[in-house]
Design a protein around this motif. Structure first.
Motif, PDB file in Angstrom:
ATOM      1  N   VAL A   1       6.077   8.673  13.403  1.00 50.86           N
ATOM      2  CA  VAL A   1       5.920   9.103  12.011  1.00 50.86           C
ATOM      3  C   VAL A   1       4.482   8.852  11.552  1.00 50.86           C
ATOM      4  O   VAL A   1       3.872   9.709  10.900  1.00 50.86           O
ATOM      5  CB  VAL A   1       6.936   8.400  11.086  1.00 50.86           C
ATOM      6  N   ALA A   2       3.922   7.706  11.902  1.00 48.13           N
ATOM      7  CA  ALA A   2       2.539   7.378  11.511  1.00 48.13           C
ATOM      8  C   ALA A   2       1.568   8.419  12.067  1.00 48.13           C
ATOM      9  O   ALA A   2       0.663   8.877  11.351  1.00 48.13           O
ATOM     10  CB  ALA A   2       2.163   5.978  11.998  1.00 48.13           C
TER      11      ALA A   2
ATOM     12  N   ASP B   1       0.823  -1.206   0.000  1.00 47.05           N
ATOM     13  CA  ASP B   1       0.000   0.000   0.000  1.00 47.05           C
ATOM     14  C   ASP B   1       0.868   1.272   0.000  1.00 47.05           C
ATOM     15  O   ASP B   1       1.865   1.346   0.717  1.00 47.05           O
ATOM     16  CB  ASP B   1      -0.881  -0.056   1.257  1.00 47.05           C
ATOM     17  N   ILE B   2       0.460   2.264  -0.773  1.00 48.97           N
ATOM     18  CA  ILE B   2       1.233   3.500  -0.914  1.00 48.97           C
ATOM     19  C   ILE B   2       1.434   4.217   0.429  1.00 48.97           C
ATOM     20  O   ILE B   2       2.491   4.802   0.678  1.00 48.97           O
ATOM     21  CB  ILE B   2       0.609   4.449  -1.976  1.00 48.97           C
TER      22      ILE B   2
ATOM     23  N   LEU C   1       5.091   5.790   4.797  1.00 48.49           N
ATOM     24  CA  LEU C   1       5.457   5.675   6.206  1.00 48.49           C
ATOM     25  C   LEU C   1       6.886   5.169   6.367  1.00 48.49           C
ATOM     26  O   LEU C   1       7.691   5.762   7.079  1.00 48.49           O
ATOM     27  CB  LEU C   1       4.479   4.732   6.918  1.00 48.49           C
ATOM     28  N   MET C   2       7.205   4.084   5.699  1.00 48.59           N
ATOM     29  CA  MET C   2       8.534   3.491   5.845  1.00 48.59           C
ATOM     30  C   MET C   2       9.622   4.372   5.236  1.00 48.59           C
ATOM     31  O   MET C   2      10.733   4.451   5.775  1.00 48.59           O
ATOM     32  CB  MET C   2       8.561   2.086   5.242  1.00 48.59           C
ATOM     33  N   ASN C   3       9.313   5.059   4.150  1.00 52.48           N
ATOM     34  CA  ASN C   3      10.301   5.936   3.519  1.00 52.48           C
ATOM     35  C   ASN C   3      10.643   7.144   4.390  1.00 52.48           C
ATOM     36  O   ASN C   3      11.776   7.626   4.371  1.00 52.48           O
ATOM     37  CB  ASN C   3       9.835   6.376   2.129  1.00 52.48           C
TER      38      ASN C   3
ATOM     39  N   GLU D   1      14.367   8.817   9.883  1.00 48.67           N
ATOM     40  CA  GLU D   1      14.299   9.292  11.268  1.00 48.67           C
ATOM     41  C   GLU D   1      14.651   8.209  12.288  1.00 48.67           C
ATOM     42  O   GLU D   1      14.759   8.485  13.477  1.00 48.67           O
ATOM     43  CB  GLU D   1      12.895   9.841  11.558  1.00 48.67           C
ATOM     44  N   SER D   2      14.830   6.991  11.820  1.00 46.33           N
ATOM     45  CA  SER D   2      15.059   5.842  12.699  1.00 46.33           C
ATOM     46  C   SER D   2      16.389   5.938  13.455  1.00 46.33           C
ATOM     47  O   SER D   2      17.394   6.369  12.894  1.00 46.33           O
ATOM     48  CB  SER D   2      15.054   4.560  11.868  1.00 46.33           C
ATOM     49  N   PRO D   3      16.388   5.483  14.714  1.00 47.85           N
ATOM     50  CA  PRO D   3      17.643   5.458  15.467  1.00 47.85           C
ATOM     51  C   PRO D   3      18.606   4.369  14.974  1.00 47.85           C
ATOM     52  O   PRO D   3      19.798   4.417  15.255  1.00 47.85           O
ATOM     53  CB  PRO D   3      17.194   5.167  16.898  1.00 47.85           C
TER      54      PRO D   3
END
Length: 122
Positions: free
Chosen positions: A95-96, A16-17, A22-24, A29-31
C-alpha cells in the motif's frame, strides 16, 4: 474487509496524515485484522519503554507522530506470532508503494526486531 475500532481511530488521529492514510487503506486490504496500539508518545512514555526493554531509543519516531504500533488479531485474540506481522507488513508495504510513501517496518531491523512497529519518512 476489516475496519478500525474507535479506540484505534483515536490513536491513529495523533500521527502524521500520510501515516493515517496508509493505515486506513491497509486495514481494508490486510489479510488479518489489526488495531493501532500506539501513535504519538510522550518522552515520559518513551523512557518507560526503553527501561522495560521494549524500545531501544529515546529518538523514536513515535515522539514526532511519525510511527504507529499495531496488534494483529487472530480468532478474536491478539497474537504476537511474528509470521502474522510479516504478512500484514507485506500488505502495508504494498500500500505504501502504491501511495508513494517511504516507510520502515520494525520487523526488517537487523538487531531489534519490532514486528508491530511502522514508521514513515518525510
Amino acid at each position: 474487509m476489516y475496519k478500525f475500532s474507535e479506540k484505534s481511530k483515536k490513536k491513529l488521529e495523533t500521527v502524521d496524515i500520510k501515516l493515517q492514510n496508509l493505515m486506513n487503506v491497509a486495514i481494508k486490504e490486510s489479510p488479518y485484522d489489526f488495531s493501532i496500539t500506539e501513535g504519538i508518545r510522550t518522552m515520559k512514555r518513551q523512557i518507560e519503554l526503553v527501561a522495560q526493554g521494549k524500545s531501544k531509543t529515546l529518538k523514536s519516531y513515535h515522539l514526532k507522530g511519525k510511527a504507529v504500533d499495531i496488534a494483529v488479531w487472530i480468532d478474536g485474540k491478539v497474537t504476537w506470532d511474528f509470521k502474522y506481522y510479516k504478512e500484514v507488513a507485506d500488505c502495508i508495504k504494498r500500500v505504501a508503494r502504491k501511495l508513494g510513501y517511504i516507510i520502515t517496518w520494525g520487523g526488517d531491523w537487523k538487531t531489534f526486531k519490532d514486528g508491530p512497529h511502522f514508521q514513515i519518512e518525510d
